[in-house]
Enzyme design. Structure first.
Site, PDB file in Angstrom:
ATOM      1  N   ARG A  90       0.866  -1.185   0.000  1.00  0.00           N
ATOM      2  CA  ARG A  90       0.000   0.000   0.000  1.00  0.00           C
ATOM      3  C   ARG A  90       0.904   1.238   0.000  1.00  0.00           C
ATOM      4  NH1 ARG A  90      -5.196   0.156   3.567  1.00  0.00           N
ATOM      5  NH2 ARG A  90      -5.763   1.572   1.868  1.00  0.00           N
ATOM      6  N   GLN A 203     -15.520   2.164   6.026  1.00  0.00           N
ATOM      7  CA  GLN A 203     -14.820   1.865   7.285  1.00  0.00           C
ATOM      8  C   GLN A 203     -15.514   2.509   8.485  1.00  0.00           C
ATOM      9  OE1 GLN A 203     -13.316   2.757   4.446  1.00  0.00           O
ATOM     10  NE2 GLN A 203     -11.218   2.034   4.307  1.00  0.00           N
ATOM     11  N   ASP A 244      -2.764   9.040   7.536  1.00  0.00           N
ATOM     12  CA  ASP A 244      -1.893   8.000   6.969  1.00  0.00           C
ATOM     13  C   ASP A 244      -0.488   8.505   6.724  1.00  0.00           C
ATOM     14  OD1 ASP A 244      -4.806   7.263   6.142  1.00  0.00           O
ATOM     15  OD2 ASP A 244      -3.601   5.428   6.084  1.00  0.00           O
TER      16      ASP A 244
HETATM   17  O1  MRU Z   1      -7.682   2.552   3.699  1.00  0.00           O
HETATM   18  P1  MRU Z   1      -7.581   2.417   5.199  1.00  0.00           P
HETATM   19  O2  MRU Z   1      -8.786   1.826   5.834  1.00  0.00           O
HETATM   20  O3  MRU Z   1      -6.302   1.745   5.613  1.00  0.00           O
HETATM   21  O4  MRU Z   1      -7.496   3.926   5.694  1.00  0.00           O
HETATM   22  C1  MRU Z   1      -7.375   4.212   7.053  1.00  0.00           C
HETATM   23  C2  MRU Z   1      -7.377   5.660   7.354  1.00  0.00           C
HETATM   24  O5  MRU Z   1      -7.497   6.494   6.495  1.00  0.00           O
HETATM   25  C3  MRU Z   1      -7.153   6.035   8.794  1.00  0.00           C
HETATM   26  O6  MRU Z   1      -7.818   7.223   9.099  1.00  0.00           O
HETATM   27  C4  MRU Z   1      -5.647   6.226   9.014  1.00  0.00           C
HETATM   28  O7  MRU Z   1      -4.937   5.112   8.588  1.00  0.00           O
HETATM   29  C5  MRU Z   1      -5.327   6.487  10.431  1.00  0.00           C
HETATM   30  S1  MRU Z   1      -5.545   5.047  11.401  1.00  0.00           S
HETATM   31  C6  MRU Z   1      -5.144   5.355  12.988  1.00  0.00           C
END
Ligand code: MRU
Length: 366
Positions: A90, A203, A244
């Site tokens: 990713r 999510q 992220d």
């Molecule tokens: O695509 P994802 O579900 O991995 O994205 C997660 C997010 O955008 C969260 O807000 C981020 O990783 C912070 S998690 C503490």
């Protein structure tokens, strides 16, 4: 966190002492299941296919992926190829590269025979550090919630909006954005959380809502485009989101749609906070909009929806006409000027270069 009376983290060492168990997040909210990772390839697939997700948890899983690789073959070549396999899974969450670089730094100088044990030890340490960081974010963030509660008056509920899942499922435990929320709730401060559903993978609706429900935190799931309306009518006291990757100047990359919420918050004078564990800071990047690679995922996540039918079957249905094009940008960047503050393990700091470098001098100098 507690699920059905049992304490869970999102990742842990299996009873066999070497394989790695995870909560499988692809089956929420209707099925709570786990999976076991036995090879670096399985760890990479779990990250790519989002059985685990959320920046901190991606980093910890990658660290264990290296440990699984070292158990099979602890040569320099094997370390290098496990790094390459995992780092590509990713592209946006910087915790992945941070964890892999940290593992490489620890393992490279060691004798080949010592590497597997050291890799497991360092992965476990990263997991423990994540929990401690999130607890500190909880302690620092709850002060903001307390101040808002005091301003509103006794018995008044503090309404907090969040986006995506920056909860305990996105970390090892506690979550980042949710740590102040859980801390406030546990301290008896009346709070209510507006949960953005967070299309396309939902999510918010499937993970954050599930977490809050299990912890007993009052919450309401809203379609993604509702936040602006709620803010205009005074129904949101603050927003807290995760990240992220946050740049050296405080630009915040997070789940797609975060930027629009920050704009609406700015227009309505709603404080917009970002919960930021230090491994999510990328001091090598300044301008988030131009420099952070934004993951584009498969169109199926946009064109289809999965859910439970009234008679209990899990089904996937198509919601877009066949032949229409779809786009699936997974993240966006909120420029630092729209961020009220960064809630870190070292305190709440301004989203700018000087404040980040002053709070984390050892990272800024790397
Ligand atoms: O695509 P994802 O579900 O991995 O994205 C997660 C997010 O955008 C969260 O807000 C981020 O990783 C912070 S998690 C503490």
């Amino acid at each position: 966190m507690i699920v059905n009376g049992r304490h869970y983290r999102t990742i842990w060492l299996n009873a066999d002492g070497w394989s790695v168990d995870i909560i499988d997040q692809t089956r929420f909210p209707h099925v709570f299941g786990t999976a076991t990772l036995r090879t670096p390839e399985e760890a990479a697939a779990a990250i790519k296919d989002m059985l685990v997700r959320g920046a901190p948890l991606i980093g910890v899983t990658a660290a264990y992926g290296i440990a699984l690789a070292m158990r099979q073959d602890s040569s320099d070549a094997a370390l290098g190829s496990a790094y390459q396999l995992l780092v590509k899974t990713r592209p946006t969450a910087i915790n992945l590269k941070w964890a892999l670089d940290g593992m490489t730094r620890v393992l490279t100088p060691l004798a080949v025979t010592d590497r597997a044990a050291a890799a497991y030890a360092r992965a476990a340490e990263i997991a423990e550090e994540d929990v401690a960081i999130n607890q500190a974010i909880g302690r620092n963030g709850v002060a903001i919630i307390k101040a808002i509660a005091a301003r509103k008056g006794p018995g008044e509920t503090v309404n907090i909006l969040t986006h995506c899942n920056a909860g305990w499922l996105a970390t090892v435990d506690w979550g980042t954005a949710t740590a102040p929320i859980y801390t406030a709730h546990d301290a008896g401060i009346p709070i209510h959380v507006w949960v953005d559903e967070t299309r396309p993978r939902n999510q918010g609706a499937s993970l954050t809502a599930w977490e809050l429900l299990h912890h007993g935190v009052p919450h309401t799931v809203i379609p993604d485009n509702t936040g602006g309306h709620l803010m205009q009518h005074g129904f949101v006291d603050m927003a807290i989101v995760g990240t992220d990757r946050t740049t050296a100047q405080g630009d915040v990359c997070n789940k797609i749609g975060t930027y629009l919420k920050a704009l609406a918050a700015h227009d309505n004078g709603v404080p917009f906070y970002v919960a930021l564990p230090s491994p999510t800071i990328d001091f090598s990047v300044m301008d988030g909009v131009r420099e952070i690679p934004i993951e584009q995922r498969g169109g199926h996540e946009v064109s289809h929806l999965t859910g439970r039918t009234d008679d209990g079957r899990i089904e996937t249905v198509e919601i877009v006409p066949r032949g229409s094009k779809v786009a699936n940008y997974a993240f966006d960047v909120t420029p630092a000027r729209y961020v009220t503050g960064l809630i870190t393990e070292r305190g709440v700091i301004a989203a700018n270069r000087a404040a980040l470098a002053a709070a984390f001098p050892e990272r800024a100098a790397q």
